[in-house]
Design a protein around this motif. Structure first.
Motif, PDB file in Angstrom:
ATOM      1  N   MET A   1      29.774  16.821  46.523  1.00 37.11           N
ATOM      2  CA  MET A   1      30.816  17.052  47.126  1.00 37.11           C
ATOM      3  C   MET A   1      32.313  17.843  46.401  1.00 37.11           C
ATOM      4  O   MET A   1      32.967  19.158  47.272  1.00 37.11           O
ATOM      5  CB  MET A   1      31.534  15.912  47.011  1.00 37.11           C
ATOM      6  CG  MET A   1      32.852  15.784  47.594  1.00 37.11           C
ATOM      7  SD  MET A   1      33.358  13.649  47.496  1.00 37.11           S
ATOM      8  CE  MET A   1      33.000  13.476  49.048  1.00 37.11           C
ATOM      9  N   THR A   2      32.463  17.903  45.262  1.00 38.70           N
ATOM     10  CA  THR A   2      32.492  19.298  44.164  1.00 38.70           C
ATOM     11  C   THR A   2      32.511  19.812  43.826  1.00 38.70           C
ATOM     12  O   THR A   2      30.558  19.388  44.076  1.00 38.70           O
ATOM     13  CB  THR A   2      33.782  18.076  43.637  1.00 38.70           C
ATOM     14  OG1 THR A   2      33.278  17.960  42.372  1.00 38.70           O
ATOM     15  CG2 THR A   2      34.840  16.924  44.128  1.00 38.70           C
ATOM     16  N   THR A   3      33.429  21.077  43.444  1.00 36.48           N
ATOM     17  CA  THR A   3      32.139  21.566  42.715  1.00 36.48           C
ATOM     18  C   THR A   3      32.235  22.341  41.071  1.00 36.48           C
ATOM     19  O   THR A   3      31.736  22.914  40.147  1.00 36.48           O
ATOM     20  CB  THR A   3      32.424  23.390  42.874  1.00 36.48           C
ATOM     21  OG1 THR A   3      33.511  23.871  43.222  1.00 36.48           O
ATOM     22  CG2 THR A   3      31.760  23.106  44.398  1.00 36.48           C
ATOM     23  N   ILE A   4      32.737  20.526  40.940  1.00 32.93           N
ATOM     24  CA  ILE A   4      33.246  20.453  39.272  1.00 32.93           C
ATOM     25  C   ILE A   4      32.392  19.882  38.924  1.00 32.93           C
ATOM     26  O   ILE A   4      31.391  18.745  39.020  1.00 32.93           O
ATOM     27  CB  ILE A   4      33.938  20.079  39.240  1.00 32.93           C
ATOM     28  CG1 ILE A   4      35.714  20.470  39.274  1.00 32.93           C
ATOM     29  CG2 ILE A   4      34.510  19.268  37.293  1.00 32.93           C
ATOM     30  CD1 ILE A   4      36.804  19.113  39.599  1.00 32.93           C
ATOM     31  N   GLY A  24      35.818  12.305  45.038  1.00 32.68           N
ATOM     32  CA  GLY A  24      36.828  11.844  46.191  1.00 32.68           C
ATOM     33  C   GLY A  24      36.702  12.885  47.893  1.00 32.68           C
ATOM     34  O   GLY A  24      36.583  14.181  47.246  1.00 32.68           O
ATOM     35  N   SER A  25      37.359  11.909  48.306  1.00 32.11           N
ATOM     36  CA  SER A  25      37.965  13.098  49.280  1.00 32.11           C
ATOM     37  C   SER A  25      39.616  12.498  50.276  1.00 32.11           C
ATOM     38  O   SER A  25      39.913  11.467  49.999  1.00 32.11           O
ATOM     39  CB  SER A  25      37.063  12.976  50.543  1.00 32.11           C
ATOM     40  OG  SER A  25      37.064  12.149  51.560  1.00 32.11           O
ATOM     41  N   GLY A  29      38.860  15.272  54.666  1.00 33.77           N
ATOM     42  CA  GLY A  29      37.707  15.728  54.127  1.00 33.77           C
ATOM     43  C   GLY A  29      37.633  17.158  52.649  1.00 33.77           C
ATOM     44  O   GLY A  29      36.392  16.960  52.839  1.00 33.77           O
ATOM     45  N   THR A  30      39.024  16.934  52.502  1.00 27.82           N
ATOM     46  CA  THR A  30      38.816  18.074  51.293  1.00 27.82           C
ATOM     47  C   THR A  30      38.032  17.665  49.964  1.00 27.82           C
ATOM     48  O   THR A  30      38.928  15.622  50.035  1.00 27.82           O
ATOM     49  CB  THR A  30      39.947  18.837  51.765  1.00 27.82           C
ATOM     50  OG1 THR A  30      41.093  18.051  51.398  1.00 27.82           O
ATOM     51  CG2 THR A  30      39.931  19.547  52.624  1.00 27.82           C
ATOM     52  N   PRO A  31      37.889  17.717  49.124  1.00 23.66           N
ATOM     53  CA  PRO A  31      37.512  17.525  48.069  1.00 23.66           C
ATOM     54  C   PRO A  31      38.998  17.309  47.319  1.00 23.66           C
ATOM     55  O   PRO A  31      39.703  18.123  46.703  1.00 23.66           O
ATOM     56  CB  PRO A  31      36.985  18.607  47.314  1.00 23.66           C
ATOM     57  CG  PRO A  31      36.749  19.589  47.438  1.00 23.66           C
ATOM     58  CD  PRO A  31      37.385  19.554  49.129  1.00 23.66           C
ATOM     59  N   ARG A  43      44.028  17.745  44.447  1.00 21.74           N
ATOM     60  CA  ARG A  43      42.877  18.430  45.165  1.00 21.74           C
ATOM     61  C   ARG A  43      42.532  19.072  43.953  1.00 21.74           C
ATOM     62  O   ARG A  43      42.614  19.310  43.320  1.00 21.74           O
ATOM     63  CB  ARG A  43      43.583  18.994  46.096  1.00 21.74           C
ATOM     64  CG  ARG A  43      45.306  19.392  44.897  1.00 21.74           C
ATOM     65  CD  ARG A  43      45.477  20.679  46.265  1.00 21.74           C
ATOM     66  NE  ARG A  43      46.305  22.107  45.774  1.00 21.74           N
ATOM     67  CZ  ARG A  43      47.324  22.448  45.557  1.00 21.74           C
ATOM     68  NH1 ARG A  43      48.134  21.221  45.341  1.00 21.74           N
ATOM     69  NH2 ARG A  43      47.944  23.785  45.102  1.00 21.74           N
ATOM     70  N   ILE A  44      41.614  19.825  44.985  1.00 23.08           N
ATOM     71  CA  ILE A  44      40.231  20.966  44.234  1.00 23.08           C
ATOM     72  C   ILE A  44      40.956  22.410  45.222  1.00 23.08           C
ATOM     73  O   ILE A  44      40.267  21.870  46.345  1.00 23.08           O
ATOM     74  CB  ILE A  44      39.061  19.833  43.634  1.00 23.08           C
ATOM     75  CG1 ILE A  44      38.923  19.466  43.160  1.00 23.08           C
ATOM     76  CG2 ILE A  44      38.109  21.390  43.443  1.00 23.08           C
ATOM     77  CD1 ILE A  44      37.412  18.551  43.234  1.00 23.08           C
TER      78      ILE A  44
END
Length: 60
Positions: A1-4, A24-25, A29-31, A43-44
């Motif tokens: 989901m995230t790129t972290i 989360g999203s 639907g944004t990470p 937000r990310i």
């Protein structure tokens, strides 16, 4: 989901209450990173978490 990366996510903390942040999203639907202690979501942007309380979204 995230790129972290997981090692980084493990050391990040909510700047408001210092609790753990989990993947989360957002509404579209944004990470995001969701705080486990308070109702804030961060937000990310392009793989970079925006950990500013003033720009955090309040989850319901």
């Amino acid at each position: 989901m995230t790129t972290i990366e997981s090692w980084l996510r493990e050391i990040l903390r909510c700047p408001s209450c210092r609790s753990e942040l989990v993947d989360g999203s957002g509404p579209e639907g944004t990470p995001e990173l969701h705080c486990t202690g308070c109702s804030l979501a961060y937000r990310i942007d392009d793989g970079i978490p925006v950990l500013l309380v003033d720009e955090a979204r309040t989850r319901s």
